[in-house]
Design an enzyme around this catalytic site. Sequence first.
Site, PDB file in Angstrom:
ATOM      1  N   SER B  11       1.117  -1.236  -0.218  1.00  4.81           N
ATOM      2  CA  SER B  11       0.131  -0.440   0.097  1.00  4.81           C
ATOM      3  C   SER B  11       0.553   1.294   0.188  1.00  4.81           C
ATOM      4  O   SER B  11       2.063   1.324   1.164  1.00  4.81           O
ATOM      5  CB  SER B  11      -1.160   0.318   1.259  1.00  4.81           C
ATOM      6  OG  SER B  11      -1.283   1.170   1.976  1.00  4.81           O
TER       7      SER B  11
HETATM    8  N1  LIG Z   1      -5.859   9.039   2.634  1.00  5.88           N
HETATM    9  C1  LIG Z   1      -5.473   7.237   3.024  1.00  5.88           C
HETATM   10  C2  LIG Z   1      -6.049   6.657   2.040  1.00  5.88           C
HETATM   11  C3  LIG Z   1      -6.127   4.847   2.303  1.00  5.88           C
HETATM   12  C4  LIG Z   1      -5.792   4.031   1.879  1.00  5.88           C
HETATM   13  O1  LIG Z   1      -7.326   4.360   0.879  1.00  5.88           O
HETATM   14  N2  LIG Z   1      -5.852   2.819   2.469  1.00  5.88           N
HETATM   15  C5  LIG Z   1      -5.768   1.533   1.516  1.00  5.88           C
HETATM   16  C6  LIG Z   1      -5.070   0.726   0.515  1.00  5.88           C
HETATM   17  S1  LIG Z   1      -4.008   1.029  -0.121  1.00  5.88           S
HETATM   18  C7  LIG Z   1      -6.772   0.406   1.957  1.00  5.88           C
HETATM   19  O2  LIG Z   1      -6.909   0.303   3.085  1.00  5.88           O
HETATM   20  N3  LIG Z   1      -8.356  -0.076   1.285  1.00  5.88           N
HETATM   21  C8  LIG Z   1      -9.046  -0.765   2.259  1.00  5.88           C
HETATM   22  C9  LIG Z   1     -10.293   0.314   2.071  1.00  5.88           C
HETATM   23  O3  LIG Z   1     -10.465   1.310   2.610  1.00  5.88           O
HETATM   24  O4  LIG Z   1     -11.253  -1.061   2.914  1.00  5.88           O
HETATM   25  C10 LIG Z   1      -4.119   7.448   3.203  1.00  5.88           C
HETATM   26  O5  LIG Z   1      -3.109   8.695   3.304  1.00  5.88           O
HETATM   27  O6  LIG Z   1      -3.919   6.832   4.826  1.00  5.88           O
END
Ligand SMILES: N[C@@H](CCC(=O)N[C@@H](CS)C(=O)NCC(=O)O)C(=O)O
Lengths: 215, 216
Positions: B11
């Site tokens: 990620s």
């Molecule tokens: N703006 C957030 C974005 C975090 C994000 O979207 N992470 C993704 C992985 S790259 C995630 O956890 N996705 C799973 C979900 O949203 O359920 C950050 O910078 O931490």
Amino acid sequence: MAPVLYVTHLTPPVRAVLMTAKTIDLDLELKKLNVEKREHKNSEFLKLNPQHTVPTLVDNDFVLWDSHAIMAYLVSKYAKDDSLYPNDLKQRAIVNQRMHFENGVAFPELLKILYPIIHDGKKTITQEDEIAADEVYSFLEAFLDGKQWITGDSVTIADYSLITTITALNVLVKIDHVVFPNLNTWMKKLEQLPVYEANRKGLDSYTTHVKLLLR
Amino acid sequence: MAPTLYMMPPSPPVRAVLITAKSIGLDLELKQLNLRRGDHKTPEYLKLNPQHTVPTLVDDDGFVLWDSHAIMVYLLSKYAKDDSLYPQDLRKRAVIDQRMHFDSGVAFAVFLRILYPLIYGEKKTITSEDTKAAEEVYSFLEAFLEGRQWLTGDFVTIADYSLIATTSSLNVLVKIDPVKYPKLTAWVKNVEKLPAYEANKPGLEKFIGYVKSILG
Ligand SMILES: N[C@@H](CCC(=O)N[C@@H](CS)C(=O)NCC(=O)O)C(=O)O
Ligand SMILES: N[C@@H](CCC(=O)N[C@@H](CS)C(=O)NCC(=O)O)C(=O)O
């Protein structure tokens, strides 16, 4: 000299900055760009802001864009105290998290539903739109759990950032008061703040416009 | 006790936090989640972070925070020896904030928009629309780098970390053309030379392998 704020229409990020300025009693000189004439993409404006978004702030010789960065800057520079953007590490961290939620989740969802209505003549709100908006609402409902305002016991720029977007999203997909009671209470409380006037004007003309398009 | 970071190596926002921690010499206790198994939607994790994203930080005193940008700022303010990665100076800080919001609202959003249909098997190729969207991100970055060595000026900041994590991943999906984007290309090379960049590598390698397994 009052800082200059470039705007097009009174969009949610613009209104969030206006609410902030109003709260701290800061005069801003509004300069309106004409989007139809693509004034936000002419070379003069691109020199200020190559990302060609509004709001864009010019404070003396300092140019800044992105509503969240602008709000934090204005409060740090011009406010009498830090209540809107607390110096306390942890409180500030939560404000930042909420603003990145607005920027990365809530606002993009709003645009995703709105764009086809404005640009492609879409006339209905689909079930997919409703699911997407309800997901945003349910995140906020969880954020508000046990809290008066979106980050805790006092109003911050995270409330301004989110209320302007959520009230716009609410025009497209109504917030169900039964499913989202915290969210509903929070909106009502914000609407009662004197500074909410700075959201109302832009929101009203947006509402009229959207309703016409959806008819 | 070291702060705990709930994470998943490929990620980009996770990697941005890892780069930050490495550059200030902070140890984090890493807890890996398997998102495909739904580890991020268990009641326990949702209690920590109802937005169910990684990264999520739990500091040694129990303070819970998510969003990589908020985490980076918090970790620096609490644990860094000086403010160079996120200066106190109002104007410098404001420009860093702007760049980080560009990451969450534009660069990372475009990255996810291209990636998700690939992950969910809705498509098997990069479309010309994807290429256009990525190129727009690259051209914004190219403009931000005008007259600057790093993304916000003469010093490395967390805006560089945030955007290298995203850009190096987007580059796996849509290659950065060095002729069209010379400043961006030079910036990527410069960041890659930083010792802290090591923290981006293992996760990026995993991401590359993953994308190859889909695109062939
Ligand atoms: N703006 C957030 C974005 C975090 C994000 O979207 N992470 C993704 C992985 S790259 C995630 O956890 N996705 C799973 C979900 O949203 O359920 C950050 O910078 O931490
Ligand atoms: N994250 C930005 C979003 C700004 C934004 O996307 N503004 C839109 C209007 S609501 C805009 O300027 N669009 C014109 C363009 O991108 O060319 C902020 O909070 O300021």
